[in-house]
Design a protein around this motif. Structure first.
Motif, PDB file in Angstrom:
ATOM      1  N   HIS A 192       0.805  -1.224   0.000  1.00  0.00           N
ATOM      2  CA  HIS A 192       0.000   0.000   0.000  1.00  0.00           C
ATOM      3  C   HIS A 192       0.839   1.275   0.000  1.00  0.00           C
ATOM      4  CE1 HIS A 192       0.166   1.793   4.158  1.00  0.00           C
ATOM      5  NE2 HIS A 192       0.780   0.662   4.388  1.00  0.00           N
ATOM      6  N   ARG A 193       2.066   1.265   0.543  1.00  0.00           N
ATOM      7  CA  ARG A 193       2.878   2.471   0.629  1.00  0.00           C
ATOM      8  C   ARG A 193       3.836   2.615  -0.542  1.00  0.00           C
ATOM      9  NH1 ARG A 193       1.811   6.824   2.977  1.00  0.00           N
ATOM     10  NH2 ARG A 193       3.834   7.259   3.901  1.00  0.00           N
ATOM     11  N   ALA A 194       3.760   1.732  -1.528  1.00  0.00           N
ATOM     12  CA  ALA A 194       4.640   1.838  -2.692  1.00  0.00           C
ATOM     13  C   ALA A 194       4.332   3.115  -3.465  1.00  0.00           C
ATOM     14  CB  ALA A 194       4.478   0.622  -3.600  1.00  0.00           C
ATOM     15  N   ALA A 195       5.377   3.711  -4.048  1.00  0.00           N
ATOM     16  CA  ALA A 195       5.190   4.958  -4.803  1.00  0.00           C
ATOM     17  C   ALA A 195       4.244   4.766  -5.980  1.00  0.00           C
ATOM     18  CB  ALA A 195       6.541   5.475  -5.283  1.00  0.00           C
ATOM     19  N   SER A 196       4.212   3.552  -6.540  1.00  0.00           N
ATOM     20  CA  SER A 196       3.335   3.319  -7.686  1.00  0.00           C
ATOM     21  C   SER A 196       1.858   3.346  -7.300  1.00  0.00           C
ATOM     22  CB  SER A 196       3.666   1.972  -8.332  1.00  0.00           C
ATOM     23  OG  SER A 196       3.483   0.906  -7.412  1.00  0.00           O
ATOM     24  N   VAL A 197       1.549   3.127  -6.023  1.00  0.00           N
ATOM     25  CA  VAL A 197       0.152   3.133  -5.582  1.00  0.00           C
ATOM     26  C   VAL A 197      -0.394   4.548  -5.513  1.00  0.00           C
ATOM     27  CG1 VAL A 197      -1.410   2.538  -3.683  1.00  0.00           C
ATOM     28  CG2 VAL A 197       0.434   0.975  -4.316  1.00  0.00           C
ATOM     29  N   TYR A 198       0.436   5.484  -5.048  1.00  0.00           N
ATOM     30  CA  TYR A 198      -0.037   6.862  -4.887  1.00  0.00           C
ATOM     31  C   TYR A 198       1.156   7.794  -4.991  1.00  0.00           C
ATOM     32  CZ  TYR A 198      -2.891  10.681  -2.872  1.00  0.00           C
ATOM     33  OH  TYR A 198      -3.599  11.840  -2.661  1.00  0.00           O
ATOM     34  N   THR A 199       1.186   8.603  -6.031  1.00  0.00           N
ATOM     35  CA  THR A 199       2.241   9.595  -6.198  1.00  0.00           C
ATOM     36  C   THR A 199       1.613  10.980  -6.254  1.00  0.00           C
ATOM     37  OG1 THR A 199       3.548   8.009  -7.499  1.00  0.00           O
ATOM     38  CG2 THR A 199       4.186  10.322  -7.614  1.00  0.00           C
ATOM     39  N   PRO A 200       1.735  11.769  -5.169  1.00  0.00           N
ATOM     40  CA  PRO A 200       1.187  13.133  -5.209  1.00  0.00           C
ATOM     41  C   PRO A 200       2.058  14.041  -6.056  1.00  0.00           C
ATOM     42  CG  PRO A 200       2.312  12.756  -3.123  1.00  0.00           C
ATOM     43  CD  PRO A 200       2.353  11.448  -3.878  1.00  0.00           C
ATOM     44  N   ILE A 353       6.730  31.253   0.423  1.00  0.00           N
ATOM     45  CA  ILE A 353       6.504  30.178  -0.534  1.00  0.00           C
ATOM     46  C   ILE A 353       5.201  29.455  -0.220  1.00  0.00           C
ATOM     47  CG2 ILE A 353       7.742  28.392   0.769  1.00  0.00           C
ATOM     48  CD1 ILE A 353       8.108  28.944  -3.010  1.00  0.00           C
ATOM     49  N   LEU A 354       4.462  29.136  -1.254  1.00  0.00           N
ATOM     50  CA  LEU A 354       3.282  28.284  -1.141  1.00  0.00           C
ATOM     51  C   LEU A 354       3.597  26.968  -1.822  1.00  0.00           C
ATOM     52  CD1 LEU A 354      -0.445  29.056  -1.678  1.00  0.00           C
ATOM     53  CD2 LEU A 354       0.600  27.294  -3.093  1.00  0.00           C
ATOM     54  N   ARG A 355       3.376  25.873  -1.113  1.00  0.00           N
ATOM     55  CA  ARG A 355       3.544  24.552  -1.701  1.00  0.00           C
ATOM     56  C   ARG A 355       2.174  23.904  -1.786  1.00  0.00           C
ATOM     57  NH1 ARG A 355       7.082  21.630   2.329  1.00  0.00           N
ATOM     58  NH2 ARG A 355       5.635  22.705   3.709  1.00  0.00           N
ATOM     59  N   GLY A 356       1.792  23.541  -2.990  1.00  0.00           N
ATOM     60  CA  GLY A 356       0.464  22.980  -3.191  1.00  0.00           C
ATOM     61  C   GLY A 356       0.516  21.611  -3.836  1.00  0.00           C
ATOM     62  N   VAL A 357      -0.416  20.739  -3.465  1.00  0.00           N
ATOM     63  CA  VAL A 357      -0.574  19.423  -4.087  1.00  0.00           C
ATOM     64  C   VAL A 357      -1.870  19.472  -4.882  1.00  0.00           C
ATOM     65  CG1 VAL A 357      -0.627  16.934  -3.728  1.00  0.00           C
ATOM     66  CG2 VAL A 357       0.575  18.395  -2.093  1.00  0.00           C
ATOM     67  N   PHE A 358      -1.767  19.260  -6.182  1.00  0.00           N
ATOM     68  CA  PHE A 358      -2.938  19.455  -7.050  1.00  0.00           C
ATOM     69  C   PHE A 358      -3.555  18.156  -7.537  1.00  0.00           C
ATOM     70  CE2 PHE A 358       0.950  19.707  -9.598  1.00  0.00           C
ATOM     71  CZ  PHE A 358       0.715  18.774 -10.604  1.00  0.00           C
ATOM     72  N   GLY A 359      -2.917  17.032  -7.296  1.00  0.00           N
ATOM     73  CA  GLY A 359      -3.469  15.768  -7.755  1.00  0.00           C
ATOM     74  C   GLY A 359      -2.491  14.638  -7.525  1.00  0.00           C
ATOM     75  N   TYR A 360      -2.871  13.460  -8.013  1.00  0.00           N
ATOM     76  CA  TYR A 360      -2.021  12.283  -7.829  1.00  0.00           C
ATOM     77  C   TYR A 360      -2.154  11.359  -9.031  1.00  0.00           C
ATOM     78  CZ  TYR A 360      -6.390   9.920  -6.454  1.00  0.00           C
ATOM     79  OH  TYR A 360      -7.658   9.404  -6.437  1.00  0.00           O
ATOM     80  N   THR A 361      -1.213  10.456  -9.138  1.00  0.00           N
ATOM     81  CA  THR A 361      -1.270   9.417 -10.163  1.00  0.00           C
ATOM     82  C   THR A 361      -1.037   8.066  -9.499  1.00  0.00           C
ATOM     83  OG1 THR A 361       1.093   9.735 -10.663  1.00  0.00           O
ATOM     84  CG2 THR A 361      -0.492  10.892 -12.051  1.00  0.00           C
ATOM     85  N   ARG A 362      -1.484   7.035 -10.180  1.00  0.00           N
ATOM     86  CA  ARG A 362      -1.222   5.662  -9.762  1.00  0.00           C
ATOM     87  C   ARG A 362      -0.568   4.924 -10.926  1.00  0.00           C
ATOM     88  NH1 ARG A 362      -3.933   5.262  -4.912  1.00  0.00           N
ATOM     89  NH2 ARG A 362      -6.033   6.187  -4.746  1.00  0.00           N
ATOM     90  N   GLY A 363       0.372   4.065 -10.615  1.00  0.00           N
ATOM     91  CA  GLY A 363       1.006   3.259 -11.657  1.00  0.00           C
ATOM     92  C   GLY A 363       2.504   3.394 -11.706  1.00  0.00           C
ATOM     93  N   GLY A 364       3.060   4.472 -11.161  1.00  0.00           N
ATOM     94  CA  GLY A 364       4.514   4.606 -11.093  1.00  0.00           C
ATOM     95  C   GLY A 364       5.192   4.936 -12.402  1.00  0.00           C
ATOM     96  N   LYS A 365       4.449   5.370 -13.412  1.00  0.00           N
ATOM     97  CA  LYS A 365       5.058   5.716 -14.692  1.00  0.00           C
ATOM     98  C   LYS A 365       5.705   7.099 -14.603  1.00  0.00           C
ATOM     99  CE  LYS A 365       1.740   3.075 -17.467  1.00  0.00           C
ATOM    100  NZ  LYS A 365       0.686   3.158 -18.529  1.00  0.00           N
ATOM    101  N   PRO A 366       6.571   7.446 -15.571  1.00  0.00           N
ATOM    102  CA  PRO A 366       7.155   8.797 -15.583  1.00  0.00           C
ATOM    103  C   PRO A 366       6.086   9.878 -15.632  1.00  0.00           C
ATOM    104  CG  PRO A 366       8.353   7.350 -17.090  1.00  0.00           C
ATOM    105  CD  PRO A 366       7.143   6.585 -16.633  1.00  0.00           C
ATOM    106  N   VAL A 367       6.453  11.063 -15.189  1.00  0.00           N
ATOM    107  CA  VAL A 367       5.524  12.186 -15.130  1.00  0.00           C
ATOM    108  C   VAL A 367       4.874  12.425 -16.493  1.00  0.00           C
ATOM    109  CG1 VAL A 367       5.382  14.691 -14.858  1.00  0.00           C
ATOM    110  CG2 VAL A 367       6.681  13.336 -13.215  1.00  0.00           C
ATOM    111  N   GLY A 368       3.567  12.519 -16.503  1.00  0.00           N
ATOM    112  CA  GLY A 368       2.825  12.778 -17.729  1.00  0.00           C
ATOM    113  C   GLY A 368       2.273  11.540 -18.401  1.00  0.00           C
TER     114      GLY A 368
END
Length: 571
Positions: A192-200, A353-368
């Motif tokens: 469950h904690r693998a980066a491929s499961v949830y990457t903010p 500085i403002l740091r914002g999280v706008f979404g997440y991906t699943r699957g661990g693929k490269p950005v985009g």
């Protein structure tokens, strides 16, 4: 159950649809309870979001977010409510007996007599955003199942069988099945904690801690005056101390609510009455209209970032110091700054500085390359989870004359001006900076400047981390390519002690800049790295969110190649 976490921990580890470990149990975050609406520059957030999601837009994986932003859909920026916090649920509801390894969906006394259960730490997920519990079949005759080799963290090692008749029931967890959420193939299982499961995915932006700072800048000539201030090498403390011009006075009146025609008439009356200095030519008019809007917006960012004050290396010492430090400042700092290809270095002790999280991906693929799942807020708005802080930063300003000469040698600038202001204007006019998701096959002035500045920043972060003895992930960059600048700041969530940058700035800046020029330029993975991108994890990459461009537009050759910016024989 209540647990205490810092806002930074919540922002990066307790986001909706994310799983987390708390007290040896696994929990899924349901929501932030009554989050606080943060006061931000919403137009700035919208533009920063468009830039941040560019890799997904270019791959067609942004789920229409770019179109929604362009169409004006509401964007809300929220922070964690310290009084109410985050709601989490125990999940997944799949338990393993610690004695006989039976697997069930309820807790109680196991048939073996044991009462101690642990959660199975595997989950199923899909790039559409689906997250679900693994389905584990039971023996059709005895309605029981147990897992062999339960200590493994690999899904492939899991074997399920009946504990009574030992019939084999399943190996693995059924990867490749259709996703229960979107019915498309590709369901995957992992810890469950693998980066491929949830990457903010995050973005950063300059956000004034006090809105009146932005209002003050906009009321006094605003963007145009900030641009002139940056073009003149920030010679005054703030843009407002520059002499007014005709255009800045007109902008000031318009900001106060006066119609444009009336504002122009009022300024003309002032000129006719003897305020001749208002009618001097404005050098920013030499900037192409296509480039001027972005140049003004980023100049305003620099003005906001340094609004609370800054100290400049070339002007040290400002306060009484000992003889040894005075000798270092006078004999070593300026030569080190110039040798490192900089016009100056500023220390900013209150970098907003403002740091914002706008979404997440699943699957661990490269950005985009994976589907971006954006957060939704009230009334279907686009939600950004964020925190705001004031930290310290170093602002590195590349020498515009040297950059212009470097571009000219590469055939990317028609001529290399010998006046710093004209060099800056020539670079702004020539440079169309690529988006974060763009792949540039043939170098342009914009891609070259971005690669130069980005590579310089990453190398600087690595050298600074070594000299200061800190983890490089506690440092981050904020690029201002239009003005050949980059802020290197201490991340509030990192291990860098506030005051550390000030200490380096006051005592070791010359050593740091010498390292930037003289430290090892080869990569441990050469010649492979040099022949491919010229940047990799071993030599230049840093982690997200320290990097603002997803480790793209990096190449050691921009600094140390045959025509490198820091090549000693070319300096």
């Amino acid at each position: 159950m209540r647990e205490t976490r810092s806002p930074s921990q919540v922002l990066f580890s307790h986001l909706p649809a994310q799983t987390t470990d708390i007290k040896s149990r696994i929990w899924k975050v349901q929501s932030w309870l009554n989050p606080l609406t943060l006061r931000v520059d919403t137009d700035g957030v919208r533009q920063r979001l468009l830039s941040a999601i560019d890799p997904w837009r270019s791959h067609g994986n942004d789920n229409g977010l770019a179109n929604q932003l362009h169409q004006g859909k509401t964007v809300e920026v929220v922070g964690v409510n310290p009084e109410q916090g985050v709601k989490v649920d125990a999940w997944p509801n799949v338990w393993r007996c610690q004695s006989c390894r039976r697997v069930t969906n309820f807790k109680g006394r196991c048939v073996c007599g044991n009462k101690t259960w642990v959660q199975l730490h595997f989950v199923g997920f899909h790039e559409c955003g689906y997250l679900g519990e693994p389905f584990i079949p039971k023996c059709p005759e005895h309605s029981q199942v147990f897992v062999k080799h339960s200590s493994s963290s690999s899904v492939r090692d899991l074997e399920f069988a009946c504990p009574i008749c030992h019939r084999a029931l399943q190996r693995g967890l059924g990867a490749g099945r259709p996703c229960p959420g979107c019915k498309q193939p590709g369901l995957t299982f992992n810890v469950h904690r693998a980066a491929s499961v949830y990457t903010p995915h995050t973005f950063t932006m300059v956000n004034p801690a006090r809105p009146e700072h932005l209002q003050a800048l906009l009321a006094d000539g605003g963007r145009e005056k900030s641009l002139r201030w940056v073009l003149s090498e920030m010679q005054t403390g703030r843009p407002e101390k520059l002499a007014p011009t005709r255009q800045s006075m007109i902008d000031s009146f318009v900001q106060q609510g006066l119609p444009l025609a009336a504002a122009e008439a009022a300024v003309q009356s002032a000129i006719d009455a003897g305020a001749g200095h208002l009618d001097k030519p404005v050098d920013v008019l030499d900037i192409s209209p296509l480039r001027r809007e972005e140049a003004e917006a980023t100049a305003l960012e620099v003005a906001l970032a340094t609004y609370e004050g800054r100290r400049t290396a070339s002007q040290l010492p400002g306060d009484p110091v000992g003889a040894n430090l005075r000798a270092i400042y006078e004999d070593k700092y300026v030569p080190a700054v110039l040798r490192a290809g900089l016009i100056d270095v500023d220390h900013v002790d209150r970098f907003p500085i403002l740091r914002g999280v706008f979404g997440y991906t699943r699957g661990g693929k490269p950005v985009g390359e994976s589907r971006l799942v954006a957060y939704q807020g009230r009334q279907q708005s686009i939600r950004v989870y964020a925190d705001t802080n004031e930290t310290e930063a170093l602002y590195l300003r590349l020498d515009p004359l040297r950059v212009a000469a470097w571009l000219h040698r590469r055939g990317l600038l028609k001529e290399a001006p010998t006046d710093p202001t004209k060099a800056r204007i020539a670079i702004i006019n020539a440079a169309e900076f690529p988006g974060r998701g763009d792949d540039v096959a043939v170098p342009t002035a914009g891609s070259a400047v971005l690669s130069l500045l980005h590579t310089y920043a990453h190398r600087f972060i690595r050298q600074l981390a070594v000299l200061a003895g800190v983890d490089r992930e506690s440092l981050a960059e904020y690029l201002v390519p239009h003005h050949l600048g980059v802020f290197i700041y201490a991340t509030p969530r990192g291990q860098f002690v506030l005051g550390g940058l000030q200490s380096v700035f006051e005592t070791d800046l010359d050593r740091l800049l010498d390292l930037q020029v003289d430290a090892e330029t080869r990569c441990p993975l050469d010649p492979g790295c040099d022949r491919s991108t010229g940047a990799c994890l071993a030599c230049l990459h840093v982690g997200e969110p320290s990097c603002s461009h997803y480790n793209k537009f990096l190449d050691r050759k921009t600094l140390f190649g045959s025509n490198g910016y820091l090549r000693k024989e070319l300096s």
